[in-house]
Design an enzyme around this catalytic site. Structure first.
Site, PDB file in Angstrom:
ATOM      1  N   SER A  58     -32.206 -30.122  17.094  1.00 21.07           N
ATOM      2  CA  SER A  58     -30.826 -30.460  17.402  1.00 21.07           C
ATOM      3  C   SER A  58     -30.174 -29.270  18.087  1.00 21.07           C
ATOM      4  CB  SER A  58     -30.064 -30.813  16.124  1.00 21.07           C
ATOM      5  OG  SER A  58     -28.716 -31.137  16.402  1.00 21.07           O
ATOM      6  N   HIS A  78     -24.720 -31.895  23.780  1.00 19.33           N
ATOM      7  CA  HIS A  78     -25.412 -32.083  22.501  1.00 19.33           C
ATOM      8  C   HIS A  78     -26.681 -32.880  22.760  1.00 19.33           C
ATOM      9  CE1 HIS A  78     -26.215 -35.194  19.346  1.00 19.33           C
ATOM     10  NE2 HIS A  78     -26.375 -34.105  18.620  1.00 19.33           N
ATOM     11  N   ASN A 117     -30.316 -34.286  20.398  1.00 16.13           N
ATOM     12  CA  ASN A 117     -31.021 -34.322  19.126  1.00 16.13           C
ATOM     13  C   ASN A 117     -32.171 -35.302  19.230  1.00 16.13           C
ATOM     14  OD1 ASN A 117     -31.221 -36.074  16.389  1.00 16.13           O
ATOM     15  ND2 ASN A 117     -30.864 -33.932  15.896  1.00 16.13           N
ATOM     16  N   VAL A 118     -33.339 -34.912  18.723  1.00 17.75           N
ATOM     17  CA  VAL A 118     -34.459 -35.839  18.545  1.00 17.75           C
ATOM     18  C   VAL A 118     -35.036 -35.595  17.156  1.00 17.75           C
ATOM     19  CG1 VAL A 118     -35.091 -36.273  20.942  1.00 17.75           C
ATOM     20  CG2 VAL A 118     -35.934 -34.224  19.838  1.00 17.75           C
ATOM     21  N   HIS A 134      -9.862 -42.285  14.788  1.00 16.14           N
ATOM     22  CA  HIS A 134      -8.490 -41.892  14.447  1.00 16.14           C
ATOM     23  C   HIS A 134      -7.701 -41.426  15.665  1.00 16.14           C
ATOM     24  CE1 HIS A 134     -10.895 -38.241  14.345  1.00 16.14           C
ATOM     25  NE2 HIS A 134      -9.798 -37.511  14.426  1.00 16.14           N
ATOM     26  N   GLY A 159     -28.765 -29.264   2.706  1.00 22.38           N
ATOM     27  CA  GLY A 159     -29.357 -28.509   3.805  1.00 22.38           C
ATOM     28  C   GLY A 159     -28.739 -27.135   3.985  1.00 22.38           C
ATOM     29  N   ARG A 160     -29.256 -26.411   4.940  1.00 24.15           N
ATOM     30  CA  ARG A 160     -28.834 -25.029   5.189  1.00 24.15           C
ATOM     31  C   ARG A 160     -27.519 -25.035   5.967  1.00 24.15           C
ATOM     32  NH1 ARG A 160     -30.359 -20.846   9.095  1.00 24.15           N
ATOM     33  NH2 ARG A 160     -30.606 -18.833   8.023  1.00 24.15           N
TER      34      ARG A 160
END
Length: 307
Positions: free
Chosen positions: A94, A108, A110-111, A177, A261-262
């Site tokens: 990511s 951005h 991500n895979v 929103h 997660g970290r």
């Protein structure tokens, strides 16, 4: 499923992407390898690559992670309630890049692969990913280039993939929103396994492999454009929308935080300088207003033609 093949691909992808961005930046990314001890709620390892306060990137990061957990968090089972509580294995790459120059868009990508491991049953494996572009000052030719690269990546897997995943991206990266898109979209897919493991994995690879060609030419065109305090101020204001989406809606952020997660890696996507204003809108007829009127709405970028 061949977990090792997926892991090897993702690590090689991260390395290739960082190499292309280091060439733009002219300096190396920080390398931060990490691992969790076995036996906890979440175990695994990862490699974070980060650059801050650079010439091209004000902040940019590209993470690889490979984790195993005892029970899937709610963000991962909202569409698959039958898998709630099952152990899982997940890995992915990511990235989020926040350039310094306001004329270069934030990007951005991500895979990822996800495997649920319910007791006494075969693993349930799926893939996800995509990429999207968030400009501050829009250029139609950049938007078209980005979407064409995504279309070409998906073309071998069916004529319906690009329009389907573009619409999914437009719907997903939308701030409800605010009633506005985050940017000019791209492609997004999740819970994908309909082509079988090998072909679905190949499609994920095609998306990952397309990132450099989709983004780097845009960055090269815009990174040396002159800008001033006005453009930087608007960039910081619009970055606020990015933060709002990531903390309120983004499934990857929620999954990472809910699964233990970290945190440092999960929040690496946050921009370094952000501003919010009360009830503000750009003056009509300004370049800032044009972002809203011409870019922050779903468009058929693939077929855009210059006047």
């Amino acid at each position: 499923m061949d977990v090792n093949a997926v892991r090897e691909y993702l690590l090689a992808l991260q390395s290739r992407i960082i190499g292309s961005l280091e060439a733009l930046e002219g300096q190396p990314f920080l390398t931060d390898a990490w691992a969790r001890e076995p036996g906890g709620k979440l175990e695994g390892d990862g490699l974070s690559r980060l650059l801050e306060d650079g010439r091209f990137l004000e902040r940019g990061g590209c993470n690889f992670s490979h984790v195993k957990g005892l029970a899937m968090p709610p963000s991962a089972t909202q569409h698959r309630p039958e898998l709630a509580g099952a152990p899982f294995e997940a890995m992915g790459v990511s990235l989020v890049m926040h350039p310094r120059n306001p004329y270069v868009p934030t990007v951005h990508m991500n895979v990822r692969m996800f495997a649920a491991l319910p007791a006494g049953r075969e693993p349930v494996v799926w893939f996800g990913g995509g990429m999207d572009l968030t400009p501050y000052y829009g250029f139609e030719e950049d938007a078209q280039h980005f979407h064409r690269a995504n279309h070409e990546a998906l073309a071998p897997f069916g004529d319906d993939m690009y329009p389907r995943f573009k619409t999914w991206c437009d719907d997903y990266f939308f701030l409800k929103h605010r009633n506005e898109p985050r940017g000019i979209g791209g492609i997004f897919f999740d819970d994908f396994s309909e082509l079988g493991f090998e072909r679905s994995f190949a499609m994920m690879q095609a998306v990952g492999d397309a990132f450099t060609a989709a983004y780097v030419p845009i960055a090269e065109r815009r990174m040396n454009m002159a800008y001033g305090e006005r453009e930087r101020d608007f960039q910081a204001y619009r970055r606020g929308r990015y933060v709002e989406f990531n903390l309120v809606f983004d499934r990857g952020t929620l999954f990472g935080l809910q699964s233990g997660g970290r945190t440092e890696s999960i929040l690496m996507s946050m921009p370094p300088i952000v501003k919010w204003r009360y009830a503000w809108a750009p003056e009509p007829g300004t370049p800032e207003a044009r972002l809203y009127s011409d870019f922050l709405r779903p468009r058929d970028w693939l077929n855009w033609a210059a006047a």
